[in-house]
Design a protein around this motif. Structure first.
Motif, short mmCIF file in Angstrom:
data_model
loop_
_atom_site.label_atom_id
_atom_site.label_comp_id
_atom_site.label_asym_id
_atom_site.label_seq_id
_atom_site.Cartn_x
_atom_site.Cartn_y
_atom_site.Cartn_z
N UNK A 67 0.84 -1.20 0.00
CA UNK A 67 0.00 0.00 0.00
C UNK A 67 0.87 1.24 0.00
N UNK A 68 0.57 2.18 -0.91
CA UNK A 68 1.29 3.45 -0.98
C UNK A 68 0.35 4.57 -0.58
N UNK A 69 0.79 5.39 0.36
CA UNK A 69 -0.04 6.49 0.83
C UNK A 69 -0.29 7.51 -0.28
N UNK A 70 -1.56 7.87 -0.54
CA UNK A 70 -1.83 8.89 -1.55
C UNK A 70 -1.33 10.27 -1.13
N UNK A 71 -1.22 10.48 0.20
CA UNK A 71 -0.67 11.73 0.73
C UNK A 71 0.64 11.37 1.45
N UNK A 72 1.76 11.45 0.76
CA UNK A 72 3.03 11.02 1.37
C UNK A 72 3.46 11.85 2.57
N UNK A 73 2.85 13.03 2.77
CA UNK A 73 3.21 13.85 3.92
C UNK A 73 2.53 13.37 5.20
N UNK A 74 1.51 12.52 5.08
CA UNK A 74 0.80 12.04 6.25
C UNK A 74 1.51 10.85 6.86
N UNK A 75 1.64 10.82 8.19
CA UNK A 75 2.37 9.72 8.83
C UNK A 75 1.58 8.41 8.78
N UNK A 76 2.31 7.32 8.61
CA UNK A 76 1.69 5.99 8.59
C UNK A 76 2.71 4.98 9.10
N UNK A 77 2.19 3.90 9.64
CA UNK A 77 3.02 2.82 10.16
C UNK A 77 2.80 1.58 9.30
N UNK A 78 3.88 1.07 8.72
CA UNK A 78 3.76 -0.12 7.88
C UNK A 78 3.79 -1.37 8.74
N UNK A 79 2.84 -2.28 8.50
CA UNK A 79 2.78 -3.54 9.23
C UNK A 79 3.24 -4.67 8.32
N UNK A 80 3.50 -5.82 8.91
CA UNK A 80 4.07 -6.94 8.17
C UNK A 80 3.04 -7.73 7.37
N UNK A 81 1.80 -7.76 7.87
CA UNK A 81 0.77 -8.56 7.19
C UNK A 81 -0.60 -7.96 7.44
N UNK A 82 -1.56 -8.34 6.63
CA UNK A 82 -2.90 -7.76 6.72
C UNK A 82 -3.53 -7.97 8.09
N UNK A 83 -3.32 -9.15 8.68
CA UNK A 83 -3.93 -9.41 9.98
C UNK A 83 -3.55 -8.35 11.01
N UNK A 84 -2.39 -7.73 10.84
CA UNK A 84 -1.95 -6.71 11.80
C UNK A 84 -2.78 -5.43 11.72
N UNK A 85 -3.53 -5.28 10.63
CA UNK A 85 -4.37 -4.08 10.50
C UNK A 85 -5.49 -4.07 11.52
N UNK A 86 -5.86 -5.23 12.01
CA UNK A 86 -7.04 -5.33 12.87
C UNK A 86 -6.69 -5.40 14.34
N UNK A 87 -5.55 -4.89 14.72
CA UNK A 87 -5.09 -5.03 16.11
C UNK A 87 -5.81 -4.11 17.09
N UNK A 88 -6.53 -3.11 16.58
CA UNK A 88 -7.24 -2.17 17.45
C UNK A 88 -8.46 -1.66 16.68
N UNK A 89 -9.46 -1.09 17.37
CA UNK A 89 -10.65 -0.57 16.68
C UNK A 89 -10.28 0.43 15.58
N UNK A 90 -11.03 0.39 14.48
CA UNK A 90 -10.74 1.23 13.32
C UNK A 90 -11.97 2.07 12.95
N UNK A 91 -11.70 3.19 12.31
CA UNK A 91 -12.80 4.03 11.82
C UNK A 91 -13.07 3.79 10.35
N UNK A 92 -12.05 3.33 9.59
CA UNK A 92 -12.27 3.05 8.17
C UNK A 92 -11.11 2.26 7.60
#
Length: 276
Positions: A133-158
Motif C-alpha cells: 500500500x502506498x499512501x496517496x498523501x506522502x506527507x501524512x504519517x503511517x506505520x507499515x505492518x508486516x501482514x494484513x492481519x496486523x491491520x485489525x489489532x485495534x478498533x478502526x474508523x475506516x
C-alpha cells in the motif's frame, strides 16, 4: 467552469463547512494567505467555520492548531466529531473489523488483490498500511505492518483501498456492488477508495456538529471536491464544488468555484462578505 449561481433567498450563512484536501488545502498541504484572510472575515462577521474531512482526528489536529481552531471538526468521513479545544472525540463510530475483512474478501474475489490501510479510532489512533500500500498523501504519517492481519489489532474508523490497475471509479463501483450493507463505500481523493461504517457519511457528522451549534441545513454552505462530499451537499443549504472537483460532485453542486490552487473557497467567502 460553470458560472456562479445567484443566491435566490439568502446571501449569508452561519456555518461554513469545508473539506480539506482538494478544497481548502492546496496540493502542498498548506492554506493560502487569501484563504486564511477570508476565513477570518467570515468569523468576524459571526459565521463559524467547520472542517468536514475524511482525515481522522489525529491527522487533522495539526491543521486545526495552525488555524487556531478550538471548536468542533468532523473527521473520518463523518465517523468522528472532534472537539479541538478539549482534544477529545465527542462522538465516534467504528467499523467492525470482521465485517471489514469480509468486505475486503468480497472485493478481492471480483478484482484480485487490493492493498489496504486502516485509520485507527481515537485521538491518538495510527494509520496502518499493509505491504504494497502506498499512501496517496506522502506527507501524512503511517506505520507499515508486516501482514494484513496486523491491520485489525485495534478498533478502526475506516479502511482505505488501492488497486494496481483499476481506477478509483472502477474500484469504487465494484466495491459498492459487492459490499452491500457491510460498509459504506466512498471515494475521497486520488488513490483513495474507502470503507466506513454502514450508513455513516460526512452528512452524519455535519448534522451532528450543526446540532451542537444550534444551526440548521439552511444556515450552512458547504465546499468540497469529491463524491464523498455529495451527502454533505445534499444536507447543506448550498453546495459549492471546486473547479478541480470530480464530475459526480459538480453534477449535484449549486455552484462551481475556482480550484483549490486558485483560492476557490476564498472567492466565494469574499463574495458572501461583500453581500452580507
Amino acid at each position: 467552469m460553470a458560472a456562479p449561481i445567484a443566491y435566490a433567498e439568502r446571501t449569508t450563512y452561519s456555518l461554513i463547512a469545508t473539506d480539506l484536501d482538494g478544497t481548502l488545502l492546496r496540493g502542498d498541504d498548506t492554506f493560502s494567505d487569501r484563504s486564511l484572510s477570508a476565513l477570518a472575515r467570515v468569523a468576524a462577521a459571526g459565521a463559524q467555520h467547520l472542517v468536514v474531512t475524511g482525515r481522522p482526528a489525529p491527522r487533522v489536529r495539526p491543521l486545526l492548531e495552525f488555524l487556531g481552531s478550538t471548536g468542533l471538526a468532523v473527521c473520518g468521513q463523518g465517523a468522528q466529531l472532534y472537539d479541538a479545544g478539549a482534544d477529545r472525540l465527542l462522538w465516534s463510530v467504528t467499523l467492525d473489523r470482521e465485517l471489514a475483512e469480509t468486505a475486503l474478501g468480497k472485493i478481492e474475489a471480483e478484482v484480485g488483490q487490493v492493498h489496504a490501510a486502516v485509520d485507527q479510532d481515537g485521538v491518538e489512533g495510527l494509520t496502518l498500511i499493509e505491504p504494497g500500500y502506498e499512501m496517496p498523501h506522502p506527507t501524512l504519517p503511517a506505520v507499515r505492518v508486516d501482514r494484513r492481519d496486523d491491520l485489525w489489532c485495534a478498533p478502526i474508523s475506516k479502511v482505505l483501498l488501492r488497486h494496481a490497475t483499476l481506477s478509483d471509479d472502477e474500484l469504487a463501483s465494484v466495491a459498492r456492488a459487492v459490499v452491500g450493507s457491510l460498509a459504506t463505500v466512498t471515494m475521497s481523493g486520488p488513490g483513495t477508495v474507502e470503507l466506513q461504517p454502514c450508513g455513516v457519511t460526512k452528512a452524519t457528522g455535519l448534522a451532528l456538529a450543526a446540532g451542537h451549534l444550534g444551526l440548521r441545513p439552511r444556515d450552512t454552505i458547504a465546499f468540497g471536491d469529491m463524491p464523498n462530499d455529495i451527502p454533505m451537499f445534499d444536507w447543506a443549504g448550498h453546495g459549492v464544488a471546486m473547479a478541480n472537483a470530480h464530475a459526480e460532485l459538480k453534477a449535484v453542486a449549486d455552484e462551481v468555484t475556482l480550484s483549490n490552487e486558485d483560492d476557490g473557497v476564498a472567492v466565494v467567502l469574499e463574495r458572501l462578505c461583500s453581500q452580507g
